[in-house]
Design a protein around this motif. Sequence first.
Motif, PDB file in Angstrom:
ATOM      1  N   ASP A  31       0.818  -1.211   0.000  1.00  0.00           N
ATOM      2  CA  ASP A  31       0.000   0.000   0.000  1.00  0.00           C
ATOM      3  C   ASP A  31       0.854   1.264   0.000  1.00  0.00           C
ATOM      4  O   ASP A  31       0.455   2.301  -0.546  1.00  0.00           O
ATOM      5  CB  ASP A  31      -0.932   0.014   1.218  1.00  0.00           C
ATOM      6  N   ASP A  37       1.123  -2.450 -10.734  1.00  0.00           N
ATOM      7  CA  ASP A  37       0.392  -3.645 -10.309  1.00  0.00           C
ATOM      8  C   ASP A  37       1.194  -4.913 -10.607  1.00  0.00           C
ATOM      9  O   ASP A  37       1.164  -5.874  -9.838  1.00  0.00           O
ATOM     10  CB  ASP A  37      -0.964  -3.715 -11.012  1.00  0.00           C
ATOM     11  N   GLY A 217      -9.581 -10.097  -7.001  1.00  0.00           N
ATOM     12  CA  GLY A 217      -9.320  -8.657  -6.935  1.00  0.00           C
ATOM     13  C   GLY A 217     -10.336  -7.861  -7.726  1.00  0.00           C
ATOM     14  O   GLY A 217     -10.857  -6.843  -7.252  1.00  0.00           O
ATOM     15  N   PHE A 218     -10.655  -8.337  -8.918  1.00  0.00           N
ATOM     16  CA  PHE A 218     -11.656  -7.668  -9.748  1.00  0.00           C
ATOM     17  C   PHE A 218     -13.015  -7.663  -9.059  1.00  0.00           C
ATOM     18  O   PHE A 218     -13.708  -6.640  -9.008  1.00  0.00           O
ATOM     19  CB  PHE A 218     -11.761  -8.361 -11.112  1.00  0.00           C
ATOM     20  N   LEU A 220     -13.766  -7.899  -5.874  1.00  0.00           N
ATOM     21  CA  LEU A 220     -13.796  -7.052  -4.680  1.00  0.00           C
ATOM     22  C   LEU A 220     -13.935  -5.574  -5.034  1.00  0.00           C
ATOM     23  O   LEU A 220     -14.473  -4.788  -4.255  1.00  0.00           O
ATOM     24  CB  LEU A 220     -12.540  -7.281  -3.837  1.00  0.00           C
ATOM     25  N   LYS A 221     -13.441  -5.210  -6.220  1.00  0.00           N
ATOM     26  CA  LYS A 221     -13.530  -3.814  -6.665  1.00  0.00           C
ATOM     27  C   LYS A 221     -14.823  -3.528  -7.430  1.00  0.00           C
ATOM     28  O   LYS A 221     -15.137  -2.380  -7.728  1.00  0.00           O
ATOM     29  CB  LYS A 221     -12.328  -3.468  -7.558  1.00  0.00           C
ATOM     30  N   SER A 222     -15.560  -4.592  -7.731  1.00  0.00           N
ATOM     31  CA  SER A 222     -16.784  -4.431  -8.520  1.00  0.00           C
ATOM     32  C   SER A 222     -17.954  -4.005  -7.639  1.00  0.00           C
ATOM     33  O   SER A 222     -17.869  -4.022  -6.411  1.00  0.00           O
ATOM     34  CB  SER A 222     -17.129  -5.756  -9.216  1.00  0.00           C
ATOM     35  N   LYS A 223     -19.055  -3.672  -8.256  1.00  0.00           N
ATOM     36  CA  LYS A 223     -20.267  -3.270  -7.525  1.00  0.00           C
ATOM     37  C   LYS A 223     -20.918  -4.448  -6.814  1.00  0.00           C
ATOM     38  O   LYS A 223     -21.733  -4.281  -5.906  1.00  0.00           O
ATOM     39  CB  LYS A 223     -21.275  -2.641  -8.489  1.00  0.00           C
TER      40      LYS A 223
END
Length: 435
Positions: A31, A37, A217-218, A220-223
């Motif tokens: 972080d 990435d 990861g995708f 968790l970042k999605s709606k």
Amino acid sequence: MQNARSTALKALYNIEKSGAYINIELKKCLDSAEISDADKRLATEICHGTVKYKINLDFYIKNASSIKINKISPYVKIILRMGVYQIKYMDKIPVSAAVNESVKLAKRYGGARSGGFVNAVLKKIANSEIEYPKDKAEFLSVKYSYPLELCEKFISDFGFDFAKDIMEKSLERPKIYIRVNTLKISVDEFLKILDGEGVEYEKSTLCADAVRVSKLGFLLKSKYFPDGLFYVQDLSSMLACKILAPKKGASVLDICAAPGGKSTYIAQLMQNDGEIYSSDIYEHKIKLISENAKRLGIDIIKPCISDATAENKAYFDKFDFVLADLPCSGLGIVNKKPEIKYSVTQNDISNLADMGLEILNNCAKYVKKGGTLVFSLCTFTKDEGEENVKKFLLQNKNFALKKIVLDIENDGFITFYPHIYGTDGFFTAKFIRID
């Protein structure tokens, strides 16, 4: 200048120095690092691999170094481990790159002489193979990077070949599962979403709501995450809830419940109808249970602070179902948390088994007549699992084992070995109060 390897080194040094958990320390370093990435993925791979294979990597270094390993400075020793891991276990990284980048780090943290030393040691390792010890326990220790004491215990408990299979499986990449929240969406509807987003997945054959995914990861970042359509949860944790088999409208106690994965799945199985007391000893963890329940649209959970080792008379004969997912050695999740295996001793296992039995005896008092008690652990040691089942039944004559309804032969308890079932290593037993 920060890059993947310097970030990994920083995390590894802090883990070694303070005994920090790898996931927490690595996240902190990633972080704060201003890197791409791709570099974050590389740093993660090097960090996890270096911890996972530490004993093995040190064996390579001992055989190639003119300096005794305990005399090598902490930074240089970690740099060597990172270099050996890249050379021996990361096929996509050229040996020259692994050596050159390690030398640069060694010069930065130890000066020119350290750079020359690292260069010589890594080149020698790259051009030679090691001979593993002939003793069976020592072979397992070096090959699969487990402390000798644990290797001796596993051989004693399971035999050499079985112990070898357990350790070998623990070095594989962990499978990532999510649980579809069927209170908001059906499994089939959610799978259509995954298809549309190009996320590869595989449905579990052991639990209908569990889906193995490739792009966490995708997701968790999605709606879909804030909308509460799924929850990230180990398959073993889901299975413990399925084995509990709580009924709609029932009263349930979930001991050691944080962060709420089991409680929220129990609520899902109950169709959000009934009452669930979710207890944990820490207030900040209680908050996590509330947050997860709210996101998933669940309102039957009552988070509460409670010390599982202390008898709670307010709970006597109160619950139809009690889930006791207890503190344990954690050896069943070494593939996710490799640092665990270096700190667990036989004495720890014995102490944890004693604590587990104490909590289990307390939990027995909370079950109504005819009620169900499920005991589960994220480990596979006989001391903490099977032996405690025997002791519990001797001390609680009003309980009996109840056959677990799964396509696995059992007498009321199952040890899920990773190399056999493809799950985390875990143990579960199901009791019914018969008085």
